[in-house]
Design a protein around this motif. Structure first.
Motif, PDB file in Angstrom:
ATOM      1  N   GLY A 120       0.811  -1.215   0.000  1.00 31.84           N
ATOM      2  CA  GLY A 120       0.000   0.000   0.000  1.00 31.84           C
ATOM      3  C   GLY A 120       0.842   1.261   0.000  1.00 31.84           C
ATOM      4  N   LEU A 121       1.945   1.249   0.767  1.00 29.54           N
ATOM      5  CA  LEU A 121       2.836   2.416   0.778  1.00 29.54           C
ATOM      6  C   LEU A 121       3.469   2.642  -0.588  1.00 29.54           C
ATOM      7  N   SER A 122       3.809   1.568  -1.287  1.00 28.94           N
ATOM      8  CA  SER A 122       4.407   1.728  -2.616  1.00 28.94           C
ATOM      9  C   SER A 122       3.437   2.403  -3.574  1.00 28.94           C
ATOM     10  N   CYS A 123       2.171   2.033  -3.503  1.00 30.20           N
ATOM     11  CA  CYS A 123       1.171   2.674  -4.370  1.00 30.20           C
ATOM     12  C   CYS A 123       1.001   4.149  -4.008  1.00 30.20           C
ATOM     13  N   ILE A 125       3.274   6.140  -2.645  1.00 30.44           N
ATOM     14  CA  ILE A 125       4.471   6.871  -3.071  1.00 30.44           C
ATOM     15  C   ILE A 125       4.447   7.115  -4.575  1.00 30.44           C
ATOM     16  N   MET A 126       4.038   6.112  -5.369  1.00 24.81           N
ATOM     17  CA  MET A 126       3.954   6.324  -6.818  1.00 24.81           C
ATOM     18  C   MET A 126       2.915   7.383  -7.164  1.00 24.81           C
ATOM     19  N   ALA A 127       1.794   7.387  -6.431  1.00 29.81           N
ATOM     20  CA  ALA A 127       0.763   8.395  -6.680  1.00 29.81           C
ATOM     21  C   ALA A 127       1.276   9.795  -6.346  1.00 29.81           C
ATOM     22  N   ILE A 128       1.993   9.928  -5.231  1.00 32.37           N
ATOM     23  CA  ILE A 128       2.507  11.250  -4.829  1.00 32.37           C
ATOM     24  C   ILE A 128       3.586  11.729  -5.787  1.00 32.37           C
ATOM     25  N   SER A 129       4.500  10.832  -6.169  1.00 29.81           N
ATOM     26  CA  SER A 129       5.591  11.250  -7.054  1.00 29.81           C
ATOM     27  C   SER A 129       5.089  11.613  -8.446  1.00 29.81           C
ATOM     28  N   ALA A 130       3.932  11.093  -8.854  1.00 25.71           N
ATOM     29  CA  ALA A 130       3.390  11.426 -10.176  1.00 25.71           C
ATOM     30  C   ALA A 130       2.877  12.855 -10.246  1.00 25.71           C
ATOM     31  N   TYR A 131       2.669  13.522  -9.086  1.00 26.61           N
ATOM     32  CA  TYR A 131       2.218  14.909  -9.107  1.00 26.61           C
ATOM     33  C   TYR A 131       3.309  15.835  -9.631  1.00 26.61           C
ATOM     34  N   ASN A 132       4.576  15.514  -9.358  1.00 26.18           N
ATOM     35  CA  ASN A 132       5.691  16.338  -9.836  1.00 26.18           C
ATOM     36  C   ASN A 132       6.868  15.423 -10.151  1.00 26.18           C
ATOM     37  N   PRO A 133       6.821  14.698 -11.270  1.00 28.05           N
ATOM     38  CA  PRO A 133       7.870  13.705 -11.551  1.00 28.05           C
ATOM     39  C   PRO A 133       9.246  14.314 -11.792  1.00 28.05           C
ATOM     40  N   ASP A 134       9.310  15.555 -12.231  1.00 26.06           N
ATOM     41  CA  ASP A 134      10.622  16.172 -12.462  1.00 26.06           C
ATOM     42  C   ASP A 134      11.423  16.280 -11.168  1.00 26.06           C
ATOM     43  N   PHE A 200      -3.252   8.183 -13.682  1.00 27.56           N
ATOM     44  CA  PHE A 200      -2.309   7.271 -13.043  1.00 27.56           C
ATOM     45  C   PHE A 200      -2.358   7.426 -11.529  1.00 27.56           C
ATOM     46  N   ARG A 201      -2.525   8.653 -11.057  1.00 27.12           N
ATOM     47  CA  ARG A 201      -2.572   8.898  -9.615  1.00 27.12           C
ATOM     48  C   ARG A 201      -3.823   8.285  -8.984  1.00 27.12           C
ATOM     49  N   VAL A 202      -4.962   8.408  -9.655  1.00 26.49           N
ATOM     50  CA  VAL A 202      -6.199   7.815  -9.125  1.00 26.49           C
ATOM     51  C   VAL A 202      -6.077   6.294  -9.059  1.00 26.49           C
ATOM     52  N   ILE A 203      -5.477   5.693 -10.070  1.00 23.96           N
ATOM     53  CA  ILE A 203      -5.298   4.236 -10.078  1.00 23.96           C
ATOM     54  C   ILE A 203      -4.458   3.793  -8.891  1.00 23.96           C
ATOM     55  N   MET A 204      -3.388   4.518  -8.614  1.00 23.93           N
ATOM     56  CA  MET A 204      -2.517   4.139  -7.504  1.00 23.93           C
ATOM     57  C   MET A 204      -3.219   4.292  -6.152  1.00 23.93           C
ATOM     58  N   TRP A 205      -4.026   5.341  -5.989  1.00 22.63           N
ATOM     59  CA  TRP A 205      -4.756   5.504  -4.730  1.00 22.63           C
ATOM     60  C   TRP A 205      -5.775   4.383  -4.542  1.00 22.63           C
ATOM     61  N   MET A 206      -6.441   3.964  -5.616  1.00 21.03           N
ATOM     62  CA  MET A 206      -7.395   2.856  -5.516  1.00 21.03           C
ATOM     63  C   MET A 206      -6.674   1.559  -5.176  1.00 21.03           C
ATOM     64  N   TRP A 207      -5.492   1.387  -5.714  1.00 20.50           N
ATOM     65  CA  TRP A 207      -4.706   0.186  -5.429  1.00 20.50           C
ATOM     66  C   TRP A 207      -4.279   0.153  -3.961  1.00 20.50           C
ATOM     67  N   ALA A 208      -3.967   1.308  -3.402  1.00 22.70           N
ATOM     68  CA  ALA A 208      -3.628   1.378  -1.982  1.00 22.70           C
ATOM     69  C   ALA A 208      -4.820   0.958  -1.123  1.00 22.70           C
ATOM     70  N   GLY A 209      -6.046   1.316  -1.553  1.00 20.64           N
ATOM     71  CA  GLY A 209      -7.233   0.861  -0.837  1.00 20.64           C
ATOM     72  C   GLY A 209      -7.392  -0.643  -0.891  1.00 20.64           C
TER      73      GLY A 209
END
Length: 541
Positions: A120-123, A125-134, A200-209
């Motif tokens: 769940g933490l991995s999902c 982190i991927m969702a958060i990092s996708a907000y500002n990937p640079d 992509f961010r919504v998918i990762m948050w749903m996966w964390a659920g």
């Protein structure tokens, strides 16, 4: 409060079905790296590395909005992201040794809850990092590491659950491993949803659920104890209908005495002069030829499988024009074919369970001798494992030959063989260890084997760099070398054949000795009876 072993036995089918679904959606999803790589590129992870040298603009074509979507790609970006995949896939296998030791000590429940938390933490982190990937691209390494570690926790803890199914244990285990191997389809499925327009961010948050659901399911249904084998616990005395509390305590005590306290099996192993005759030192299991040859076979197979997963997109690009839509088409086919693991893995389970029912002693009425089984259980297990490894190695050789042929449609057959080998090799190894070694060594031996195989699989990163660098994307010579290396896999079934012949000779010697002792006892009985009759006649005279 954790349910008891008796309660868990009554819920074993629910636990097995949910464990297979959880493995399919949350275990080794990182093995679907080809689809995740495309999504990470489109989200812009490490795209700043493509600003100067080797810049390639990849065109996706018309999206759902009717616009042409493009993203930056380069060799530096692919090498960096592939390094993240190497680290994640390494943790997916290497951490099984400490997990095996912990599971033998504490049982699967806490490890499974820890694994779902890490996934769940991995999902997240991927969702958060996708907000500002640079800025946050470096977090992808942490996310992939937690993803691999959490996934193997879920997979590893489900491998002892089949112990509660008796004669179906190998089949259930093959389904568990099949769901683990089929989890590579998850990211290709997620990519289809992503292509349909979902963020992509919504998918990762749903996966964390979903990972939170896995945690709750484990908390409510998995017992604190480990799952003992049928040789250690008689599951027939556990009824589906839960007994009263007093009877439940008595049954639990019986289980604890027969199992030797599963939760503390490593601490309470008999030692010294009081050791049980069937206790086997762990050092003897580690240094046995079967385990050592399995390290060679599994290390070679793991490197072969992981390298193909990491380099598949590049190998396909070498066969077609860069950016050709056929690349995405074949990547989708590869992901879809991962479901074959659920269909093909029971085949190995069937081979491992072949004629095992004939090894069981049939119960007879009281007062009569118990009938002997038609086959020796240990010999039949070794025979079945030998056949399973021969089939797996033949498929691996066929897979390596297909990789050498530069034909794009033929790669579909390569995908099928790759999927079958990936599911078969883990099922064979798990079945072999369960057949040959004590159950309290299973977790540690499996973990040690997976860790060594993961270390060998780290070679896929320099092989990938050599392919995209000096070889300019042509993997022919690498595939040829791996094909020759694959021949080493036949050493293990070769030794199993030798070991089987030795067991047959020992069994024949035991049978002859038992027959001679039985004849001597019969002659002795007849001689005593003759003397007894003569003594009675003399007294009467």
């Amino acid at each position: 409060m954790a349910p008891s072993l008796i309660q868990a036995h009554s819920r074993r089918w629910w636990m097995a079905v949910t464990a297979m679904i959880e493995n399919l959606l949350c275990s080794a999803v990182l093995l679907g790296w080809g689809s995740l790589l495309i999504m990470l590129k489109r989200e812009g992870f490490y795209s700043h590395l493509c600003s100067e040298n080797g810049l390639v603009v990849v065109s996706l074509g018309n999206t759902s909005t009717g616009e042409v979507e493009e993203w930056l790609s380069c060799v530096d970006q692919e090498e960096m992201l592939n390094l993240g995949f190497t680290i994640g896939s390494f943790l997916l296998s290497a951490t099984t040794l400490p997990l095996g030791i912990l599971m033998d000590r504490f049982g699967p429940r806490p490890i499974r809850m820890m694994g779902s938390t890490c996934f769940g933490l991995s999902c997240i982190i991927m969702a958060i990092s996708a907000y500002n990937p640079d800025v946050l691209s470096a977090l992808i390494f942490l996310a992939l590491s937690l993803n691999g570690f959490g996934g193997i926790c879920l997979t590893f803890t489900s491998l002892t659950l089949p112990n509660m199914f008796g004669a179906l244990s190998s089949t259930i285990m093959s389904l568990m491993i099949g769901s683990y191997a089929s989890s590579a389809i998850t990211f290709p499925g997620v990519k289809l949803i992503y292509d349909a327009g979902l963020s992509f961010r919504v998918i990762m948050w749903m996966w964390a659920g979903l990972a939170a659901f896995v945690f709750c399911n484990c908390f409510l249904n998995w017992p604190a104890e480990g799952f003992p084998t049928p040789d250690e616990v008689d599951y027939s005395m556990i009824t589906i209908k839960e007994p009263p509390v007093s009877d439940q305590k008595i049954a639990a005590d019986r289980l604890s005495h027969k199992n030797g306290d599963v939760r503390h099996s490593l601490e309470k192993l008999p030692s010294g002069p009081e050791a049980a005759p069937n206790s086997v030192p762990f050092r003897r299991s580690v240094l046995s030829p079967i385990f050592l040859w399995s390290l060679v076979t599994m290390g070679m197979s793991q490197l072969r499988v992981i390298f193909f997963m990491g380099a598949m997109n590049k190998m396909l690009e070498f066969l077609v024009t860069h950016g050709d839509p056929h690349l995405s088409f074949y990547s989708s086919i590869f992901g879809t074919l991962q479901l074959l693991c659920l269909v093909t893995c029971p085949l190995i389970g069937y081979i491992m369970d072949w004629k095992m029912k004939e090894c069981d002693e049939k119960s007879t009425p009281a007062g009569t001798e118990q009938s002997r089984p038609k086959r020796d259980r240990k010999i039949q297990k070794v025979t079945n494992a030998m056949r399973a490894f021969i089939l797996t190695n033949m498929l691996l050789i066929a897979f390596g030959c297909c990789c050498l042929i530069d034909n794009l449609p033929l790669q579909i057959l390569t995908f099928i063989l790759h999927t079958m080998v990936r599911g078969f090799m883990h099922s064979c190894c798990g079945g072999l260890y369960a057949a040959v070694y004590p159950s309290n060594h299973f977790g540690t031996l499996t973990g040690l084997q997976s860790m060594i195989s993961a270390v060998v699989a780290l070679l896929q990163q320099p092989l990938f760099m050599a392919m995209v660098g000096p070889l300019n994307g042509d993997a022919y010579w690498i595939n040829l070398g791996l094909l020759i290396f694959s021949l080493a896999g036949f050493f293990l079934p070769g030794y199993l054949f030798y070991h089987r012949r030795r067991l047959l000779r020992e069994k024949e010697a035991r049978d002859k000795q038992a027959l001679s002792e039985e004849i001597q006892a019969l002659n002795h009985t007849e001689a005593n009876g003759y003397k007894h009759r003569n003594g009675i006649g003399a007294v009467e005279a």
